[in-house]
Design a protein around this motif. Sequence first.
Motif, PDB file in Angstrom:
ATOM      1  N   UNK A 283      -7.833  -2.528  11.801  1.00 32.59           N
ATOM      2  CA  UNK A 283      -7.648  -1.182  11.244  1.00 32.59           C
ATOM      3  C   UNK A 283      -6.418  -0.502  11.835  1.00 32.59           C
ATOM      4  N   UNK A 284      -6.182  -0.739  13.110  1.00 38.80           N
ATOM      5  CA  UNK A 284      -4.967  -0.179  13.718  1.00 38.80           C
ATOM      6  C   UNK A 284      -3.734  -0.739  13.006  1.00 38.80           C
ATOM      7  N   UNK A 285      -3.770  -2.023  12.702  1.00 35.82           N
ATOM      8  CA  UNK A 285      -2.656  -2.649  11.990  1.00 35.82           C
ATOM      9  C   UNK A 285      -2.500  -2.052  10.596  1.00 35.82           C
ATOM     10  N   UNK A 286      -3.617  -1.813   9.938  1.00 35.31           N
ATOM     11  CA  UNK A 286      -3.583  -1.189   8.611  1.00 35.31           C
ATOM     12  C   UNK A 286      -2.896   0.177   8.684  1.00 35.31           C
ATOM     13  N   UNK A 287      -3.264   0.965   9.670  1.00 36.26           N
ATOM     14  CA  UNK A 287      -2.682   2.295   9.824  1.00 36.26           C
ATOM     15  C   UNK A 287      -1.214   2.256  10.201  1.00 36.26           C
ATOM     16  N   UNK A 288      -0.819   1.205  10.910  1.00 36.37           N
ATOM     17  CA  UNK A 288       0.593   1.061  11.287  1.00 36.37           C
ATOM     18  C   UNK A 288       1.459   0.786  10.052  1.00 36.37           C
ATOM     19  N   UNK A 289       0.911  -0.038   9.159  1.00 35.64           N
ATOM     20  CA  UNK A 289       1.719  -0.439   8.000  1.00 35.64           C
ATOM     21  C   UNK A 289       1.578   0.463   6.795  1.00 35.64           C
ATOM     22  N   UNK A 290       0.482   1.187   6.691  1.00 37.54           N
ATOM     23  CA  UNK A 290       0.193   1.985   5.493  1.00 37.54           C
ATOM     24  C   UNK A 290       0.507   3.453   5.745  1.00 37.54           C
ATOM     25  N   UNK A 291       1.307   4.058   4.867  1.00 35.50           N
ATOM     26  CA  UNK A 291       1.663   5.475   5.054  1.00 35.50           C
ATOM     27  C   UNK A 291       0.731   6.411   4.287  1.00 35.50           C
ATOM     28  N   UNK A 292      -0.219   5.832   3.564  1.00 37.19           N
ATOM     29  CA  UNK A 292      -1.163   6.651   2.786  1.00 37.19           C
ATOM     30  C   UNK A 292      -2.349   7.012   3.691  1.00 37.19           C
TER      31      UNK A 292
ATOM     32  N   UNK B  49       0.788  -1.237   0.000  1.00 41.07           N
ATOM     33  CA  UNK B  49       0.000   0.000   0.000  1.00 41.07           C
ATOM     34  C   UNK B  49       0.822   1.290   0.000  1.00 41.07           C
ATOM     35  N   UNK B  50       2.125   1.179  -0.037  1.00 42.86           N
ATOM     36  CA  UNK B  50       2.927   2.396   0.119  1.00 42.86           C
ATOM     37  C   UNK B  50       3.594   2.841  -1.189  1.00 42.86           C
ATOM     38  N   UNK B  51       2.905   2.561  -2.272  1.00 41.74           N
ATOM     39  CA  UNK B  51       3.441   2.883  -3.585  1.00 41.74           C
ATOM     40  C   UNK B  51       3.316   4.378  -3.890  1.00 41.74           C
ATOM     41  N   UNK B  52       4.437   5.047  -4.081  1.00 41.97           N
ATOM     42  CA  UNK B  52       4.460   6.457  -4.526  1.00 41.97           C
ATOM     43  C   UNK B  52       3.590   7.370  -3.657  1.00 41.97           C
ATOM     44  N   UNK B  53       3.603   7.182  -2.362  1.00 34.75           N
ATOM     45  CA  UNK B  53       2.701   7.971  -1.505  1.00 34.75           C
ATOM     46  C   UNK B  53       3.008   9.465  -1.625  1.00 34.75           C
ATOM     47  N   UNK B  54       4.304   9.807  -1.580  1.00 35.53           N
ATOM     48  CA  UNK B  54       4.653  11.236  -1.606  1.00 35.53           C
ATOM     49  C   UNK B  54       4.267  11.861  -2.955  1.00 35.53           C
ATOM     50  N   UNK B  55       4.536  11.140  -4.031  1.00 34.51           N
ATOM     51  CA  UNK B  55       4.188  11.657  -5.363  1.00 34.51           C
ATOM     52  C   UNK B  55       2.663  11.797  -5.506  1.00 34.51           C
ATOM     53  N   UNK B  56       1.959  10.801  -5.012  1.00 34.34           N
ATOM     54  CA  UNK B  56       0.495  10.857  -5.141  1.00 34.34           C
ATOM     55  C   UNK B  56      -0.086  11.958  -4.268  1.00 34.34           C
ATOM     56  N   UNK B  57       0.546  12.204  -3.125  1.00 36.12           N
ATOM     57  CA  UNK B  57       0.115  13.325  -2.279  1.00 36.12           C
ATOM     58  C   UNK B  57       0.263  14.636  -3.050  1.00 36.12           C
ATOM     59  N   UNK B  58       1.401  14.799  -3.702  1.00 38.43           N
ATOM     60  CA  UNK B  58       1.624  16.040  -4.468  1.00 38.43           C
ATOM     61  C   UNK B  58       0.623  16.165  -5.611  1.00 38.43           C
ATOM     62  N   UNK B  59       0.259  15.030  -6.196  1.00 37.17           N
ATOM     63  CA  UNK B  59      -0.641  15.047  -7.358  1.00 37.17           C
ATOM     64  C   UNK B  59      -2.115  14.918  -6.955  1.00 37.17           C
ATOM     65  N   UNK B  60      -2.387  14.825  -5.649  1.00 37.98           N
ATOM     66  CA  UNK B  60      -3.770  14.591  -5.156  1.00 37.98           C
ATOM     67  C   UNK B  60      -4.389  13.382  -5.861  1.00 37.98           C
ATOM     68  N   UNK B  61      -3.654  12.273  -5.809  1.00 38.13           N
ATOM     69  CA  UNK B  61      -4.053  11.084  -6.568  1.00 38.13           C
ATOM     70  C   UNK B  61      -4.466   9.948  -5.635  1.00 38.13           C
ATOM     71  N   UNK B  62      -5.652   9.439  -5.861  1.00 43.93           N
ATOM     72  CA  UNK B  62      -6.197   8.303  -5.096  1.00 43.93           C
ATOM     73  C   UNK B  62      -5.641   7.012  -5.689  1.00 43.93           C
ATOM     74  N   UNK B  63      -5.281   6.063  -4.830  1.00 45.08           N
ATOM     75  CA  UNK B  63      -4.751   4.782  -5.312  1.00 45.08           C
ATOM     76  C   UNK B  63      -5.895   3.762  -5.366  1.00 45.08           C
ATOM     77  N   UNK B  64      -6.555   3.723  -6.527  1.00 49.19           N
ATOM     78  CA  UNK B  64      -7.714   2.829  -6.676  1.00 49.19           C
ATOM     79  C   UNK B  64      -7.301   1.363  -6.587  1.00 49.19           C
ATOM     80  N   UNK B  65      -6.081   1.056  -7.033  1.00 48.37           N
ATOM     81  CA  UNK B  65      -5.609  -0.336  -6.930  1.00 48.37           C
ATOM     82  C   UNK B  65      -5.445  -0.740  -5.465  1.00 48.37           C
ATOM     83  N   UNK B  66      -4.913   0.180  -4.676  1.00 44.73           N
ATOM     84  CA  UNK B  66      -4.735  -0.123  -3.246  1.00 44.73           C
ATOM     85  C   UNK B  66      -6.100  -0.323  -2.579  1.00 44.73           C
TER      86      UNK B  66
END
Lengths: 76, 384
Positions: B73-82, B24-41
């Motif tokens: 969900x807590x585990x999801x938030x721990x591992x996912x930076x998006x 789930x941590x694919x290109x998070x910073x780039x997608x943040x800059x582009x305001x891009x939702x990760x539909x695959x994730x």
Amino acid sequence: MQDQLIDFINNELLAERGISIGPDDELLLSGHLDSMAIFQLVAFIEGDLGLAVPAQDITVENFRTATVISQYLARL
Amino acid sequence: MNFGLSSEQQQLRAEIIAFAQSELNNRVRDRDHASEFDADAWRRCAKQGLMGLRMPQALGGGGKDTVTTVIALEALGYGCRDNGLTLAIPGQMWSIQEPLLAFGDSEQKKRFMPGLCDGSTPGAHAMTEPDNGSDAFACATTARREGDDYRLDGHKTMIGLAPVCGVALVFASTRPEHGQWGLSAFMVEAGTAGMHCQPASEKMGLRTAPLGDIVFRDCLVPAANRLGPEGAGQAIFNHSMDWERSFIFACHLGAMQAQLEAATQYASRRRQFGHAVADFQSVSNRLADMRLRLETCRLLLYKAAWLKDQGQAIPMHAALTKLHLGESLLASSLDAMRIHGGRGFMSEFEVERSVRDNAGGVIYSGTSDIQRQLIAKLLPVEQR
């Protein structure tokens, strides 16, 4: 039950505003009770009167006046 | 009282952390800059069973209890930076799936729940309008009954998942003369004629979570899509807020844990004046405050989950949880930024993003000010 409801509404929900209602006074459409007051009223019904109120029953049809509420509660 | 996790819960937690960190941590910073939702994730999370965790298995869910769902969900938030993704997922779970489960008839549940659980029809919760916010029930959108349909007209704004939604839970007035007591709720499928979804303009944080407006113009919705009876809109909204305010930050709790671990490691590694900066009391005090916030947030969140598993409505506890987690998230994010110093301010290190993302937590799902108001108003009930 109706008297208990009226006492609770007048003493706990409306006293600070100096309002007092009777059995057939509009509670919701008059603005006397807002959504928070309904939370409090439902908590009273469930805690003190021991009746469970399903969330989807909290409508103007069931809570319009003290008389209507007591009729609704009698059907539960 | 038992604060421990069962072996099954520990295994679930480990699996989800591993899944999130690897998928789930694919290109998070780039997608943040582009305001891009990760539909695959989003789809991968659905396939992992995350959206349907608490829903009945017969409707495509996992049949878990609330405590186990919160652990996941807590585990999801721990591992996912998006942080946008980890807001959007619980947003749908608590504010669409829960009211559908509680108020929907069996046909509605069969129609809508499987698509929400498998990620194919993301759900949007459409209450806010240009002229209502904290005064949520001052709803100007109308739904006029016309035979077997309702005709919806109105404008919803700042709606999570609106640009990508497959279905929206829409609140509209069926009896405007009844004010807040005249609201009803409808499941409206994307693509319905007269329903227009538009992306919002750029926002400060949570840029990877799609947000937008939904405009209804002569939008005919079958009466069979009304959730609950006419006039139950307020009860449905309050019910969904009971869930959302309690658990919208479940993922964020895991993110707080990861944030604290990163800040602790950095403070131990970074040296100034011949010492690790963790040796300086100004820094160690911040770490201690972050740890205390994490603990108190966790206790509030898990107590809320336990209460829900007892079948209770928990407006007081929901407000306490929303208030404390929202404020703590922002405070700890600011502390983490200060601990990281200049690096905390640079986008490269992803610390500043947590400040921007978590600033919204004191506003959405009811502002901190509104939560304080709710708590104060509920005190007399609690003390009777």
